[in-house]
Design an enzyme around this catalytic site. Structure first.
Site, PDB file in Angstrom:
ATOM      1  N   ALA A 240       0.821  -1.213   0.000  1.00 19.08           N
ATOM      2  CA  ALA A 240       0.000   0.000   0.000  1.00 19.08           C
ATOM      3  C   ALA A 240       0.856   1.265   0.000  1.00 19.08           C
ATOM      4  CB  ALA A 240      -0.929  -0.014   1.202  1.00 19.08           C
ATOM      5  N   HIS A 241       0.175   2.413  -0.055  1.00 19.47           N
ATOM      6  CA  HIS A 241       0.861   3.696  -0.184  1.00 19.47           C
ATOM      7  C   HIS A 241       1.727   4.019   1.021  1.00 19.47           C
ATOM      8  CE1 HIS A 241      -2.011   5.696   2.570  1.00 19.47           C
ATOM      9  NE2 HIS A 241      -2.923   4.921   1.998  1.00 19.47           N
TER      10      HIS A 241
END
Length: 334
Positions: A240-241
């Site tokens: 994820a980011h």
């Protein structure tokens, strides 16, 4: 491709026992090999196959003592497994040796392409892209604006790299992987709907990283999602980011790492591990398949036994822990 036993022995610094001129044109497992095949014997459990194999050449350890007659020509080396891995790498290098620009493809006039680069048919190379020497971009690959790809890197067919991402030297990205898609960022609103939060950062893959097929690495909301040197990600991994993964960490298939988590160096995550966001995982942690990590794993040197016990909870699972240590909650608290 065809080689003699003597040529193989020269590459491996080995000694030939048998016919040095016998030729091989393929690599095979010792139990399945046919005429013209090269195989190896490293595990003693497979020694019986040595006396029945149809392989033309078999690589064996120097200290192997034969108990029966062998039909195959032998090449004796210090370490048969390592020697065979060298041959596999050379074979793969020859197999994947491509160069030139195939048509049709699109390369923006502002893109800078290095020497001896291969770009396959139907690839898209966007504005201001930089591709280093000896890199290979396979067919149907998409590289968006302002992406940098280093030297000796390989992007296999169907890889998608979004804008502004940075890929280092000697990186391998397998088919279907997506680098730099939007992070999962949505702000709840008063009416119960969600407002998308723009993801304006990028992804950085440092040198010697390998990314498996259909793995996705989301771009940062701001700043960078960073995969440090030597990291190996299996197929179907979700990063994820704003995640940061330390050097030489390996992550097996179907693992998901939530946003802004920082994973230390030389960590091993088994398959289907779930990691929540905004935590740290200490250097050298090892996590068994299907585990869930819901809190920070701190460095043992700082917190002693509690950190080690917490790591056991993560690795070994609840059932084992109840059997081995019924009072684990009390000990963890202490």
């Amino acid at each position: 491709m065809q080689f003699t036993a003597q040529q193989i022995a020269l590459i491996l610094n080995g000694i030939v026992e048998g016919d040095p001129l016998v030729t091989i044109n393929q690599l095979a497992k010792i139990e399945d090999a046919g005429a013209g095949s090269l195989s190896f014997l490293a595990n003693p459990k497979y020694e019986p196959y040595l006396y029945s194999t149809n392989a033309s050449v078999v690589i064996v350890n120097n200290d192997l003592v034969l108990t029966e007659a062998v039909k195959a020509t032998l090449i004796r080396v210090e370490n048969a497994y390592s020697a065979f891995s060298v041959l596999l790498e050379k074979y793969n290098t020859i197999k994947l040796d491509k160069s030139g620009i195939e048509q049709p493809c699109f390369i923006h006039p502002s893109a800078k392409i290095g020497n001896n680069v291969y770009i396959g048919a139907f690839a898209y190379i966007g504005p201001d892209v930089k591709i280093g020497d000896n890199s290979k971009i396979y067919p149907n690959t998409y590289i968006a604006d302002n992406v940098t790809v280093g030297k000796n890197s390989t992007l296999f067919s169907g890889v998608k790299v979004y804008f502004d991402c940075v890929i280092g030297d000697n990186v391998i990205i397998h088919s279907g992987a997506i680098i730099g898609s939007d992070g999962f960022g949505f702000a709840p609103t008063a009416d119960g709907t969600y407002q998308k939060v723009a993801q304006i950062g990028n992804v950085i893959l440092e040198d010697n990283v390998e990314i498996g097929s259909n793995t996705t690495i989301d771009r940062a909301t701001m700043g960078s999602t960073v995969i440090h040197k030597g990291v190996k990600l299996d197929n179907l991994v979700q990063i994820a980011h704003n995640v940061e993964i330390g050097s030489n960490t390996v992550i097996a298939a179907q693992t998901g790492v939530s946003g802004s988590t920082k994973i230390g160096e030389q960590v091993i995550l088994g398959g289907q591990v779930g990691v929540v966001g905004h935590i740290n995982i200490a250097k050298g942690s090892q996590v068994q398949a299907q585990s869930g990590i819901s809190r920070t794993i701190v460095d043992e040197d700082k917190n002693g036994q509690a950190a080690r016990l917490f790591r056991i909870v993560i690795i070994c699972g609840r059932r084992w822990l109840y059997n081995a240590c019924p009072n684990w909650k009390k000990e963890l608290k202490n």
